[in-house]
Design a protein around this motif. Structure first.
Motif, PDB file in Angstrom:
ATOM      1  N   LEU A  58      -2.006  35.060  -3.548  1.00  0.00           N
ATOM      2  CA  LEU A  58      -3.234  33.786  -3.391  1.00  0.00           C
ATOM      3  C   LEU A  58      -3.599  34.264  -2.420  1.00  0.00           C
ATOM      4  O   LEU A  58      -4.872  33.129  -1.810  1.00  0.00           O
ATOM      5  CB  LEU A  58      -1.628  32.555  -2.250  1.00  0.00           C
ATOM      6  CG  LEU A  58       0.054  32.083  -3.528  1.00  0.00           C
ATOM      7  CD1 LEU A  58       0.953  31.725  -2.693  1.00  0.00           C
ATOM      8  CD2 LEU A  58      -1.773  30.893  -3.917  1.00  0.00           C
ATOM      9  N   THR A  59      -3.615  34.832  -1.637  1.00  0.00           N
ATOM     10  CA  THR A  59      -4.241  35.414  -0.293  1.00  0.00           C
ATOM     11  C   THR A  59      -5.994  36.184  -1.285  1.00  0.00           C
ATOM     12  O   THR A  59      -7.476  35.904  -0.939  1.00  0.00           O
ATOM     13  CB  THR A  59      -4.174  36.961   0.716  1.00  0.00           C
ATOM     14  OG1 THR A  59      -3.205  35.892   1.681  1.00  0.00           O
ATOM     15  CG2 THR A  59      -5.532  36.980   2.053  1.00  0.00           C
ATOM     16  N   ALA A  60      -6.342  36.511  -2.142  1.00  0.00           N
ATOM     17  CA  ALA A  60      -7.347  37.446  -2.493  1.00  0.00           C
ATOM     18  C   ALA A  60      -7.893  36.238  -3.293  1.00  0.00           C
ATOM     19  O   ALA A  60      -8.969  35.747  -3.280  1.00  0.00           O
ATOM     20  CB  ALA A  60      -6.721  37.566  -3.507  1.00  0.00           C
ATOM     21  N   GLN A  61      -6.840  34.742  -4.242  1.00  0.00           N
ATOM     22  CA  GLN A  61      -7.551  33.490  -4.516  1.00  0.00           C
ATOM     23  C   GLN A  61      -8.722  32.939  -3.419  1.00  0.00           C
ATOM     24  O   GLN A  61     -10.092  32.531  -3.769  1.00  0.00           O
ATOM     25  CB  GLN A  61      -6.873  32.479  -5.279  1.00  0.00           C
ATOM     26  CG  GLN A  61      -7.900  31.822  -5.956  1.00  0.00           C
ATOM     27  CD  GLN A  61      -8.210  32.197  -7.416  1.00  0.00           C
ATOM     28  OE1 GLN A  61      -7.999  32.984  -7.968  1.00  0.00           O
ATOM     29  NE2 GLN A  61      -9.429  31.426  -7.553  1.00  0.00           N
ATOM     30  N   ALA A  62      -7.665  32.679  -2.205  1.00  0.00           N
ATOM     31  CA  ALA A  62      -8.521  31.927  -1.047  1.00  0.00           C
ATOM     32  C   ALA A  62      -9.935  33.097  -0.826  1.00  0.00           C
ATOM     33  O   ALA A  62     -11.221  31.791   0.015  1.00  0.00           O
ATOM     34  CB  ALA A  62      -8.121  31.659  -0.320  1.00  0.00           C
ATOM     35  N   LYS A  63      -9.876  34.021  -0.483  1.00  0.00           N
ATOM     36  CA  LYS A  63     -10.478  35.050   0.085  1.00  0.00           C
ATOM     37  C   LYS A  63     -11.719  35.051  -1.013  1.00  0.00           C
ATOM     38  O   LYS A  63     -13.190  34.828  -1.185  1.00  0.00           O
ATOM     39  CB  LYS A  63     -10.439  35.659   0.332  1.00  0.00           C
ATOM     40  CG  LYS A  63     -11.264  37.596   0.766  1.00  0.00           C
ATOM     41  CD  LYS A  63     -10.747  38.406   1.231  1.00  0.00           C
ATOM     42  CE  LYS A  63     -11.352  39.956   1.589  1.00  0.00           C
ATOM     43  NZ  LYS A  63     -11.249  40.747   2.233  1.00  0.00           N
ATOM     44  N   ALA A  64     -11.694  34.748  -2.154  1.00  0.00           N
ATOM     45  CA  ALA A  64     -12.543  35.223  -3.553  1.00  0.00           C
ATOM     46  C   ALA A  64     -13.404  33.615  -4.113  1.00  0.00           C
ATOM     47  O   ALA A  64     -14.923  33.430  -4.204  1.00  0.00           O
ATOM     48  CB  ALA A  64     -12.110  35.308  -4.956  1.00  0.00           C
ATOM     49  N   GLU A  65     -12.713  32.378  -3.356  1.00  0.00           N
ATOM     50  CA  GLU A  65     -13.059  31.381  -3.870  1.00  0.00           C
ATOM     51  C   GLU A  65     -13.867  30.809  -2.035  1.00  0.00           C
ATOM     52  O   GLU A  65     -14.315  29.381  -2.418  1.00  0.00           O
ATOM     53  CB  GLU A  65     -12.258  30.613  -4.140  1.00  0.00           C
ATOM     54  CG  GLU A  65     -11.209  30.526  -5.811  1.00  0.00           C
ATOM     55  CD  GLU A  65     -12.611  30.361  -6.703  1.00  0.00           C
ATOM     56  OE1 GLU A  65     -13.304  29.106  -6.154  1.00  0.00           O
ATOM     57  OE2 GLU A  65     -12.531  31.156  -7.964  1.00  0.00           O
TER      58      GLU A  65
END
Length: 87
Positions: A58-65
């Motif tokens: 979830l953290t990686a997705q938020a950061k990537a987006e």
């Protein structure tokens, strides 16, 4: 956002700070809801580790987006990522 953050926003709960409430009132953009179920950790008496795979995803997705991940889970702040907004 975590599910409970959405519920706090919809019910205008005082637990959600005004700054985060304003995030949800923007006309442009969109919201993503993360439904987390930590059933394994709920059965244990020890704290859930801050490197839980789903939390990392979830953290990686938020950061990537380029999004903010609004949560009440204080353990997520251990990642020291700007995309995590702890309430």
């Amino acid at each position: 956002m975590d599910t409970h953050i959405l519920l706090w926003a919809l019910s205008d709960d005082a637990k959600l700070p005004e700054r985060q409430k304003r995030l949800f009132c923007r006309k442009a953009g969109y919201l993503l809801l993360a439904i987390r179920y930590d059933h394994v950790w709920a059965l244990e008496t020890v704290k859930r580790p801050a490197d839980a795979p789903f939390d990392r995803m979830l953290t990686a997705q938020a950061k990537a987006e380029g999004m903010l991940f609004v949560t009440h889970d204080g353990l997520l702040t251990d990642y020291h990522e700007e995309c995590i907004v702890a309430v």
